[in-house]
Structure formats: structure tokens, C-alpha cells
Design a protein around this motif. Structure first.
Motif, mmCIF file in Angstrom:
data_model
loop_
_atom_site.group_PDB
_atom_site.id
_atom_site.type_symbol
_atom_site.label_atom_id
_atom_site.label_comp_id
_atom_site.label_asym_id
_atom_site.label_seq_id
_atom_site.Cartn_x
_atom_site.Cartn_y
_atom_site.Cartn_z
ATOM 1 N N VAL A 105 0.831 -1.202 0.000
ATOM 2 C CA VAL A 105 0.000 0.000 0.000
ATOM 3 C C VAL A 105 0.866 1.252 0.000
ATOM 4 C CG1 VAL A 105 -1.630 1.341 1.397
ATOM 5 C CG2 VAL A 105 -2.004 -1.099 1.044
ATOM 6 N N ALA A 106 1.980 1.231 0.732
ATOM 7 C CA ALA A 106 2.876 2.389 0.740
ATOM 8 C C ALA A 106 3.417 2.664 -0.659
ATOM 9 C CB ALA A 106 4.029 2.144 1.715
ATOM 10 N N LEU A 107 3.785 1.618 -1.391
ATOM 11 C CA LEU A 107 4.306 1.799 -2.749
ATOM 12 C C LEU A 107 3.232 2.340 -3.686
ATOM 13 C CD1 LEU A 107 6.397 -1.488 -2.943
ATOM 14 C CD2 LEU A 107 7.319 0.843 -3.003
ATOM 15 N N LEU A 108 2.003 1.821 -3.582
ATOM 16 C CA LEU A 108 0.922 2.329 -4.419
ATOM 17 C C LEU A 108 0.584 3.773 -4.066
ATOM 18 C CD1 LEU A 108 -1.588 -0.664 -4.628
ATOM 19 C CD2 LEU A 108 -0.117 0.224 -6.442
ATOM 20 N N THR A 109 0.629 4.109 -2.799
ATOM 21 C CA THR A 109 0.340 5.483 -2.380
ATOM 22 C C THR A 109 1.389 6.439 -2.917
ATOM 23 O OG1 THR A 109 -0.721 4.657 -0.360
ATOM 24 C CG2 THR A 109 -0.113 6.980 -0.406
#
Length: 421
Positions: free
Chosen positions: A349-353
Motif C-alpha cells: 500500500v505504501a508503494l501504491l500510495t
């Protein structure tokens, strides 16, 4: 989303590279119509277009320039973040309970993205005003044809006994038309002598897509249309405020996804669920509660990419309370941020954000007329993904990839006009 400086030279008209590039453009244009006919065909059309564009680049200048352009794209913040997510997703398959199924889901997600990079790196996709007009016509025709079929009760398909003869089969192509509509409008020349023709073409596009979104069985399409109109309208009136609102909404939705079920359960009264019965709002909240529990059981690394379709058979299901466990069998949580949390954890999720924020930062300084279609598309696509289909479905990723490709190639600011796109 303005164009890069490393653009390949234009091949001579009538040459083999020019013809191959024209085939690639025609395949992209055909994508909405292909989705109307076969509602999972977008990845195939994008892959065929990528093959044509890459062949054109190879015939014109060899493979090295395209490789250099691809490396430049992947070195950017968006490219690095998405590449990191693809790599991390592949790693998480190691703890999937069905590795082969997870790998197939990863391939369905990765293929359209790879095709998009290949088309951009080829340097052969140059959507001028003529292609913009053609896209607007194709999107409108596809939307009208879907509604015509619904009005006749799928009479032609029933007579020919082809395909799945269910009315919700058009939900995917309607959503495809929705996300391509702002691209078509942005690709039209809005200055100079062509402005009058652009207005005449834009009106039927807007009406046809609105008709399809509001008249089909896709509640997500109607919701996405309203979000798109709100975001694009606010961007025209107050660009900085619109950008800030969409950015804040994006980050908040990504971060709060594991508890969205609890928030919805507490905030939405029973009377509202009754009014929204056709949208299955109560069912969605219950599903979000179930997947939220699974997410909080493994919040850092997730359950493994592509595990949502059979999450009820994953070891993580034993850590979900018995009342919530049954709904893990629904296939996916109908919420892309929550699915990303469930399958890839906080790391994914951090990478997508980061990828989403990097894209939004590229839009931040655009004037209102250039920001409106781009921010409208981002807001609508994210809103649809937050309430509807599975996150990694190839038809959805292919449609978004095509939209991003087209908007990426459009000039902005003072460069727009009759030579726009």
C-alpha cells in the motif's frame, strides 16, 4: 502528464514504420468497441497495439532508443514506485496458499502495465487532433450500442446465441467508456477554428456516456460519473482546491482502508442502507468488515498477491472471527485499497500510495482547463475502484493504461490548440 522530451523522429508517411504505427493507433481506437463486443478484451487490444508500435520503432531505429526511453520512464518516481509494487507483489506470492493462481493474477495485472510502458517507450504513439476526434466518436458509439442492446433485451445476442446473455455484462465496457471519456474530450482541439467542431462533438460524447453510466446496471459507473463531474468542475473553478481535495481523499482512503468497514458500519444508518438496497451498500460494508479483519491479522506483509478470490481457504481465515469468515469467499472486497492491504500489506500500500502521490504532484501546477480532465479521471477511477470490482482485473488496468498513455502524450498550457494532442 505532459509529453517527454525524448520523442522519436516521425517516420515518413506510407513507410512500413508509419503503417505499423497506424495499425497500433487503430487498435487502441478499437478498444472501446472491442469491450462492447467482448467485455474482457481490453488487455488483448492493448497488447496487439503494443506489438504494432514496438515493431514500428524496431523497423525505424532499432531497439536501443526504445530501451533508453523505457529506462527513463522507469527511473521516474511513478515508474520506480509501480516497479517496486510489482516486485513486492511477486515476493508475496511466496506465502500465498495458491501460488499458481496468484502468479496468474500477477500476470493479468502486470501485462497491461508492461504494454503501456512499451507503447510509451516506442515513441510511435502520437495522438493528434484526428485521433482525438476518432476516439470521441468511438466512445460515443460504444456507449450508444450498449444502451441499444439493453433496450432490446439483448435481442441480437439471443438470436445469434453468442456470449453471456445477461444485462450486467455491460458493466465493464460502460466503465471503460467512462474513463476514456475525459481523455477523448481533452484530446479535442479547444482553441482556434476547430473549437466549434469540438463542442459539437463533445456534447454527444458526454450525453452518450452519461446515458450509459446512469442507465446501465453499473452503480459504480453512475457513482464514478458524479465524482468525475464534481472533480473536473471544481478543477475548472478552483484548481488548487480541487487538487488538494482529491489528494487528501486519495491518501485518507488508502490509509483508512483496513477500517473502512467499521467506519461505514458506524456512519451509515439502516434507513440509508434501505434506500441504497440496489447498490448493495449493506453487503459491501459486511464484506469490508470481513476483509478488514483479515488485513489486521497480517497488516505488514499481507496474505499474498491474488489470494482474495479464495481467501476463505487461506490460513489467515482462521484468524477472522467466525461471523465474518463466510464473506471471505465472495472473491474480492469490492474495494481496491482494501484488497491491496489484504494481499500486499502496508508495504504494498505504501508503494501504491507513493505512485499515486507522484502522479498527483505532476498534475499540481497545471492550469484548470488541463487539470480538469486529468483530475476528473483520477478521482473517478479511484472512486470506482474503491467500491466496485477486483483491483487487478486486466480489463480495468488496460483501460486505465490507455487513458494514461493518451493524456501523457497531450501537450498542456500554451501548447494546446489546433495542434493539440
Amino acid at each position: 502528464m505532459n509529453q517527454t522530451s525524448s520523442v522519436a523522429t516521425r517516420p515518413a508517411a506510407g513507410s512500413v514504420p508509419a503503417r505499423l504505427a497506424a495499425i497500433g493507433a487503430a487498435l487502441l481506437l478499437a478498444l472501446p468497441l472491442a469491450m462492447w463486443i467482448a467485455n474482457r478484451s481490453a488487455p488483448l487490444m492493448l497488447a496487439l497495439a503494443a506489438a504494432a508500435f514496438c515493431a514500428a520503432a524496431l523497423a525505424e531505429e532499432g531497439w536501443r532508443p526504445s530501451l533508453h526511453r523505457a529506462a527513463a520512464l522507469l527511473r521516474g518516481p511513478i515508474g520506480l514506485a509501480l516497479s517496486g509494487f510489482l516486485l513486492w507483489s511477486l515476493v508475496t506470492i511466496a506465502w500465498s496458499h495458491r501460488p499458481l493462481a496468484s502468479l496468474a493474477a500477477w500476470g493479468e495485472f502486470a501485462l497491461p502495465l508492461t504494454c503501456g510502458v512499451a507503447i510509451a517507450a516506442s515513441g510511435r504513439f502520437r495522438p493528434g487532433p484526428a485521433l482525438g476526434r476518432a476516439l470521441a466518436i468511438v466512445v460515443a458509439v460504444a456507449a450508444v450500442m450498449m444502451m441499444a442492446e439493453l433496450a432490446t433485451g439483448l435481442a441480437i445476442r439471443r438470436a445469434l446465441d453468442i456470449g453471456r446473455q445477461v444485462t450486467y455484462m455491460f458493466n465493464r465496457p460502460v466503465l471503460t467508456c467512462l474513463i476514456l471519456a475525459p481523455v477523448a474530450l481533452a484530446a479535442l482541439p479547444w482553441q482556434g477554428p476547430s473549437r466549434r467542431w469540438s463542442i459539437a462533438l463533445a456534447v454527444p460524447v458526454v450525453l452518450a456516456v452519461a446515458w450509459a453510466c446512469l442507465g446501465s446496471e453499473s452503480g459504480a459507473a453512475g457513482f464514478g460519473l458524479l465524482v468525475m463531474a464534481a472533480a473536473a468542475g471544481l478543477a475548472l473553478l478552483a484548481p488548487r482546491l480541487a487538487w488538494a481535495a482529491v489528494t487528501l481523499g486519495f491518501v485518507a482512503t488508502m490509509m483508512l482502508a483496513p477500517v473502512v468497514g467499521r467506519l461505514g458500519d458506524a456512519a451509515l444508518p439502516a434507513a440509508l442502507h434501505e434506500r441504497l438496497a440496489n447498490s448493495h451498500s449493506r453487503d459491501r460494508v459486511d464484506i469490508w468488515l470481513s476483509f478488514g479483519e483479515a488485513t489486521l491479522a497480517r497488516p505488514i506483509r499481507g496474505a499474498g498477491f491474488g489470494t482474495s478470490p479464495t481467501l476463505d481457504r487461506h490460513p489467515v481465515a482462521a484468524e477472522v472471527s467466525p461471523p465474518r469468515r463466510a464473506l471471505l469467499a465472495v472473491g474480492h472486497p469490492h474495494n481496491a485499497p482494501l484488497q491491496a492491504w489484504t494481499e500486499t500489506g502496508a508495504i504494498g500500500v505504501a508503494l501504491l500510495t507513493v505512485a499515486g502521490l507522484a502522479l498527483l504532484m505532476r498534475l499540481r501546477s497545471l492550469p484548470g482547463r488541463d487539470l480538469a480532465p486529468r483530475l476528473g479521471l483520477f478521482a473517478a477511477a479511484f472512486a470506482v475502484a474503491a467500491v466496485a470490482h477486483g483491483a487487478w482485473q486486466g480489463w480495468w488496468i488496460a483501460g486505465l493504461t490507455m487513458a494514461a498513455l493518451w493524456l501523457f502524450r497531450l501537450p498542456v498550457g500554451s501548447d494546446t490548440g489546433d495542434r493539440a494532442a
